[in-house]
Design a protein around this motif. Structure first.
Motif, PDB file in Angstrom:
ATOM      1  N   GLN A  74       2.789   3.081   3.220  1.00  0.00           N
ATOM      2  CA  GLN A  74       1.874   3.327   2.407  1.00  0.00           C
ATOM      3  C   GLN A  74       1.671   3.053   0.448  1.00  0.00           C
ATOM      4  OE1 GLN A  74       1.627   7.572   3.131  1.00  0.00           O
ATOM      5  NE2 GLN A  74       0.377   6.717   5.346  1.00  0.00           N
ATOM      6  N   SER A 111      -0.811   0.352  -1.609  1.00  0.00           N
ATOM      7  CA  SER A 111      -2.088   1.082  -2.153  1.00  0.00           C
ATOM      8  C   SER A 111      -2.472  -0.335  -3.702  1.00  0.00           C
ATOM      9  CB  SER A 111      -1.041   1.949  -2.694  1.00  0.00           C
ATOM     10  OG  SER A 111       0.146   2.087  -3.308  1.00  0.00           O
ATOM     11  N   SER A 141      -2.082   7.747  -0.155  1.00  0.00           N
ATOM     12  CA  SER A 141      -1.411   6.989  -1.155  1.00  0.00           C
ATOM     13  C   SER A 141      -2.093   5.373  -0.865  1.00  0.00           C
ATOM     14  CB  SER A 141      -0.237   7.569  -0.840  1.00  0.00           C
ATOM     15  OG  SER A 141       0.104   7.260   0.697  1.00  0.00           O
ATOM     16  N   TYR A 142      -2.343   5.316   0.048  1.00  0.00           N
ATOM     17  CA  TYR A 142      -3.003   3.731   0.485  1.00  0.00           C
ATOM     18  C   TYR A 142      -4.360   3.013   0.322  1.00  0.00           C
ATOM     19  CZ  TYR A 142      -4.635   6.265   5.150  1.00  0.00           C
ATOM     20  OH  TYR A 142      -5.523   6.946   5.527  1.00  0.00           O
TER      21      TYR A 142
END
Length: 182
Positions: free
Chosen positions: A13, A17, A115-116
């Protein structure tokens, strides 16, 4: 899910991001470090427990900005300052306050996003103006409070509270908020 799988998922992730999320987490890390280091460099003796509790909470805030770790970090640094620091406003206090403000704003921004996430520049710009205003107002309010505190003016608490309310309203409207009932 094992710990190794969780770490692998989190790293995947993180690689996916966008720059804004990584920049906000970098701001959390740098401002949090400043908030821990500046009080430690002051002439008064800071409790040894503050860095021992603050560093893990800062790391947890960077990794999980939507957790309670950010609030605990802010409370730890503030508690450390209130326990041993002198009562008058100083440059160290202003720098620590600005650093805590940046941690708060960057954590609030990052906590809204997975978070991504990849976000558009307009989302960052919407946070940049109120963040810049708030960051610039902290030393102004600190200097004004120091001047009013030493002046023995009746109603100086009202002047300070009024200045803080005006600063809050300025930041609120700069962020594009409306005063409507929904």
């Amino acid at each position: 899910m094992t710990a190794a799988e969780r770490i692998t998922l989190w790293l995947a992730q993180l690689r996916a991001s966008g720059r804004a999320v990584l920049l906000a987490r970098l701001v959390i890390a740098v401002a949090g470090t400043v908030a821990l280091v500046v009080p430690a460099l002051q002439s008064w003796d800071q409790m040894d427990l503050i860095p021992l509790l603050g560093v893990p909470m800062l790391l947890a805030t960077v990794v999980l900005p939507d957790s309670l770790a950010g609030l605990v970090f802010l409370l730890i640094v503030t508690f450390g300052w209130l326990m041993r620091a002198p009562g008058k406003p100083t440059w160290g206090l202003a720098i620590t306050a600005i650093a805590l403000l940046l941690v708060h704003l960057a954590t609030a921004f990052t906590a809204q996003l997975p978070s991504y996430a990849r976000i558009h520049r307009d989302a960052v710009r919407r946070w940049l103006l109120p963040g810049a205003i708030a960051t610039l107002l902290v030393p102004v309010v600190a200097i004004a409070a120091a001047l009013v505190q030493g002046a023995d003016i009746p109603g100086s608490l009202l002047v300070t509270v009024g200045a803080l309310l005006l600063a809050t309203a300025t930041i609120w409207f700069a962020a594009g908020q409306k005063l409507t009932r929904d």
